[in-house]
Design a protein around this motif. Structure first.
Motif, PDB file in Angstrom:
ATOM      1  N   ILE A  35     -24.018 -30.223  12.985  1.00 52.46           N
ATOM      2  CA  ILE A  35     -23.448 -29.132  12.202  1.00 52.46           C
ATOM      3  C   ILE A  35     -23.222 -27.921  13.095  1.00 52.46           C
ATOM      4  O   ILE A  35     -23.973 -27.701  14.056  1.00 52.46           O
ATOM      5  CB  ILE A  35     -24.353 -28.779  11.002  1.00 52.46           C
ATOM      6  N   GLY A  36     -22.185 -27.175  12.800  1.00 52.87           N
ATOM      7  CA  GLY A  36     -21.900 -25.925  13.496  1.00 52.87           C
ATOM      8  C   GLY A  36     -21.334 -24.917  12.516  1.00 52.87           C
ATOM      9  O   GLY A  36     -20.806 -25.293  11.464  1.00 52.87           O
ATOM     10  N   PHE A  37     -21.430 -23.643  12.853  1.00 52.21           N
ATOM     11  CA  PHE A  37     -20.976 -22.603  11.929  1.00 52.21           C
ATOM     12  C   PHE A  37     -20.798 -21.285  12.661  1.00 52.21           C
ATOM     13  O   PHE A  37     -21.330 -21.076  13.741  1.00 52.21           O
ATOM     14  CB  PHE A  37     -21.980 -22.423  10.778  1.00 52.21           C
TER      15      PHE A  37
ATOM     16  N   CYS B 228     -25.493 -40.192   6.563  1.00 52.63           N
ATOM     17  CA  CYS B 228     -26.225 -39.436   7.581  1.00 52.63           C
ATOM     18  C   CYS B 228     -27.736 -39.563   7.358  1.00 52.63           C
ATOM     19  O   CYS B 228     -28.223 -39.401   6.243  1.00 52.63           O
ATOM     20  CB  CYS B 228     -25.804 -37.970   7.513  1.00 52.63           C
ATOM     21  N   THR B 229     -28.458 -39.860   8.441  1.00 57.15           N
ATOM     22  CA  THR B 229     -29.920 -39.934   8.384  1.00 57.15           C
ATOM     23  C   THR B 229     -30.587 -38.773   9.106  1.00 57.15           C
ATOM     24  O   THR B 229     -31.788 -38.548   8.945  1.00 57.15           O
ATOM     25  CB  THR B 229     -30.426 -41.241   9.038  1.00 57.15           C
ATOM     26  N   ARG B 230     -29.808 -38.035   9.909  1.00 60.49           N
ATOM     27  CA  ARG B 230     -30.347 -36.915  10.683  1.00 60.49           C
ATOM     28  C   ARG B 230     -29.195 -35.974  10.985  1.00 60.49           C
ATOM     29  O   ARG B 230     -28.160 -36.384  11.512  1.00 60.49           O
ATOM     30  CB  ARG B 230     -30.970 -37.438  11.986  1.00 60.49           C
ATOM     31  N   LEU B 231     -29.385 -34.708  10.638  1.00 58.83           N
ATOM     32  CA  LEU B 231     -28.390 -33.692  10.922  1.00 58.83           C
ATOM     33  C   LEU B 231     -28.935 -32.827  12.051  1.00 58.83           C
ATOM     34  O   LEU B 231     -30.060 -32.335  11.969  1.00 58.83           O
ATOM     35  CB  LEU B 231     -28.120 -32.847   9.678  1.00 58.83           C
ATOM     36  N   VAL B 232     -28.146 -32.684  13.110  1.00 62.39           N
ATOM     37  CA  VAL B 232     -28.570 -31.957  14.304  1.00 62.39           C
ATOM     38  C   VAL B 232     -27.870 -30.606  14.355  1.00 62.39           C
ATOM     39  O   VAL B 232     -26.688 -30.492  14.026  1.00 62.39           O
ATOM     40  CB  VAL B 232     -28.236 -32.772  15.584  1.00 62.39           C
ATOM     41  N   TRP B 233     -28.605 -29.599  14.763  1.00 62.79           N
ATOM     42  CA  TRP B 233     -28.068 -28.265  15.035  1.00 62.79           C
ATOM     43  C   TRP B 233     -28.402 -27.944  16.484  1.00 62.79           C
ATOM     44  O   TRP B 233     -29.513 -28.213  16.943  1.00 62.79           O
ATOM     45  CB  TRP B 233     -28.711 -27.240  14.103  1.00 62.79           C
ATOM     46  N   ARG B 234     -27.427 -27.414  17.211  1.00 67.51           N
ATOM     47  CA  ARG B 234     -27.656 -26.942  18.582  1.00 67.51           C
ATOM     48  C   ARG B 234     -27.010 -25.577  18.733  1.00 67.51           C
ATOM     49  O   ARG B 234     -25.944 -25.330  18.183  1.00 67.51           O
ATOM     50  CB  ARG B 234     -27.047 -27.883  19.618  1.00 67.51           C
ATOM     51  N   ALA B 235     -27.672 -24.727  19.509  1.00 64.99           N
ATOM     52  CA  ALA B 235     -27.107 -23.421  19.849  1.00 64.99           C
ATOM     53  C   ALA B 235     -27.628 -23.037  21.216  1.00 64.99           C
ATOM     54  O   ALA B 235     -28.757 -23.390  21.587  1.00 64.99           O
ATOM     55  CB  ALA B 235     -27.498 -22.371  18.827  1.00 64.99           C
TER      56      ALA B 235
ATOM     57  N   ASP C 270     -28.285 -24.391  28.569  1.00 67.93           N
ATOM     58  CA  ASP C 270     -29.449 -24.885  27.837  1.00 67.93           C
ATOM     59  C   ASP C 270     -29.260 -24.570  26.357  1.00 67.93           C
ATOM     60  O   ASP C 270     -28.700 -23.532  25.989  1.00 67.93           O
ATOM     61  CB  ASP C 270     -30.733 -24.231  28.335  1.00 67.93           C
ATOM     62  N   ALA C 271     -29.754 -25.471  25.507  1.00 72.52           N
ATOM     63  CA  ALA C 271     -29.559 -25.313  24.067  1.00 72.52           C
ATOM     64  C   ALA C 271     -30.853 -25.520  23.312  1.00 72.52           C
ATOM     65  O   ALA C 271     -31.653 -26.391  23.649  1.00 72.52           O
ATOM     66  CB  ALA C 271     -28.522 -26.323  23.576  1.00 72.52           C
ATOM     67  N   TRP C 272     -31.040 -24.699  22.294  1.00 72.90           N
ATOM     68  CA  TRP C 272     -32.054 -25.017  21.299  1.00 72.90           C
ATOM     69  C   TRP C 272     -31.510 -26.180  20.497  1.00 72.90           C
ATOM     70  O   TRP C 272     -30.310 -26.280  20.247  1.00 72.90           O
ATOM     71  CB  TRP C 272     -32.273 -23.847  20.355  1.00 72.90           C
ATOM     72  N   ILE C 273     -32.394 -27.073  20.092  1.00 72.22           N
ATOM     73  CA  ILE C 273     -31.974 -28.198  19.257  1.00 72.22           C
ATOM     74  C   ILE C 273     -32.942 -28.323  18.093  1.00 72.22           C
ATOM     75  O   ILE C 273     -34.153 -28.129  18.247  1.00 72.22           O
ATOM     76  CB  ILE C 273     -31.876 -29.520  20.050  1.00 72.22           C
ATOM     77  N   GLY C 274     -32.378 -28.588  16.940  1.00 71.59           N
ATOM     78  CA  GLY C 274     -33.176 -28.775  15.748  1.00 71.59           C
ATOM     79  C   GLY C 274     -32.592 -29.879  14.899  1.00 71.59           C
ATOM     80  O   GLY C 274     -31.464 -30.330  15.118  1.00 71.59           O
ATOM     81  N   SER C 275     -33.373 -30.307  13.936  1.00 71.95           N
ATOM     82  CA  SER C 275     -32.897 -31.373  13.055  1.00 71.95           C
ATOM     83  C   SER C 275     -33.293 -31.089  11.620  1.00 71.95           C
ATOM     84  O   SER C 275     -34.252 -30.368  11.339  1.00 71.95           O
ATOM     85  CB  SER C 275     -33.474 -32.727  13.486  1.00 71.95           C
TER      86      SER C 275
ATOM     87  N   LYS D  28     -33.776 -20.943   8.383  1.00 71.25           N
ATOM     88  CA  LYS D  28     -33.760 -20.624   6.951  1.00 71.25           C
ATOM     89  C   LYS D  28     -33.193 -21.772   6.129  1.00 71.25           C
ATOM     90  O   LYS D  28     -33.553 -21.950   4.972  1.00 71.25           O
ATOM     91  CB  LYS D  28     -32.961 -19.346   6.696  1.00 71.25           C
ATOM     92  N   ALA D  29     -32.293 -22.558   6.728  1.00 71.27           N
ATOM     93  CA  ALA D  29     -31.712 -23.716   6.040  1.00 71.27           C
ATOM     94  C   ALA D  29     -32.650 -24.922   6.043  1.00 71.27           C
ATOM     95  O   ALA D  29     -32.342 -25.932   5.423  1.00 71.27           O
ATOM     96  CB  ALA D  29     -30.381 -24.091   6.677  1.00 71.27           C
ATOM     97  N   GLY D  30     -33.778 -24.828   6.750  1.00 69.29           N
ATOM     98  CA  GLY D  30     -34.763 -25.905   6.743  1.00 69.29           C
ATOM     99  C   GLY D  30     -34.827 -26.745   7.995  1.00 69.29           C
ATOM    100  O   GLY D  30     -35.608 -27.697   8.072  1.00 69.29           O
ATOM    101  N   PHE D  31     -34.017 -26.429   9.010  1.00 71.77           N
ATOM    102  CA  PHE D  31     -34.050 -27.195  10.253  1.00 71.77           C
ATOM    103  C   PHE D  31     -35.376 -26.967  10.971  1.00 71.77           C
ATOM    104  O   PHE D  31     -35.909 -25.860  10.977  1.00 71.77           O
ATOM    105  CB  PHE D  31     -32.904 -26.774  11.185  1.00 71.77           C
TER     106      PHE D  31
END
Length: 189
Positions: free
Chosen positions: A93-95, A124-131, A165-170, A144-147
């Motif tokens: 996901i991105g925003f 989808c079994t896993r949603l990844v966020w990177r920044a 380098d990126a933070w990564i969350g799921s 705040k969205a629960g990642f």
């Protein structure tokens, strides 16, 4: 994939159209959007036209890159953008949020709505966020969205020709109280 519109209490998330060109172009003049996202810098009108006229329709046609305009439900202006990319169990996901709409919780609301839809319609079994490390606004929205922020991914993303380098969350379906399409066995279980 057939384009869809999602709604929340305050927002409407719909596929971008060419009618959004002026709003996307104006929002992407923000130095923070140019700094922290992969939009071109400087951001020129033809970039918005290409995004809305080619990239968005191609993404929906293939079903692997689904971008939404985030608007106030009461007929308000463009608040931001949110999108997911993927083709199997793991999606990303991105925003971004237009400068004048930051701090109102709109990004978090849009991310949760799109996450729920992604989990319930795509397998989808896993949603990844990177920044990029340092993008605290994005990290705040993700948390705040629960990642769950899992750590730092060295050389985790490319932005403007530089590996960063990126933070990564799921986020997992169960984090939102949803069933997973396949069983999940956490470590130590």
């Amino acid at each position: 994939m057939e384009p869809v519109t999602l709604t929340t209490e305050r927002l409407s998330l719909r596929p971008f159209t060419l009618d959004d060109t002026d709003a996307v172009y104006a929002a992407c003049q923000d130095p923070d959007i140019q700094r922290w996202t992969v939009v071109p810098s400087p951001y020129e009108r033809h970039h918005a036209e290409d995004f809305l006229g080619r990239i968005v329709p191609d993404g929906w046609r293939t079903g692997y890159d689904l971008d939404f305009a985030v608007l106030l439900r009461a007929g308000g202006p463009l608040v931001g953008a949110v999108g997911v990319r993927g083709h199997s169990g793991v999606w990303e996901i991105g925003f971004w949020t237009a400068r004048e709409h930051r701090g109102g919780g709109y990004a978090t609301e849009a991310v949760v709505a799109l996450a729920r839809w992604t989990f319930t319609t795509t397998g989808c079994t896993r949603l990844v966020w990177r920044a990029e490390v340092g993008n605290t606004g994005s990290r705040t929205v993700a948390e705040k969205a629960g990642f769950t922020v899992e750590g730092v991914q060295r050389a985790g993303l490319v932005n403007k020709g530089t590996v960063r380098d990126a933070w990564i969350g799921s986020l997992l379906p169960s984090d939102l109280g949803l069933p997973s399409p396949v069983p999940y066995l956490p470590a130590g279980s």
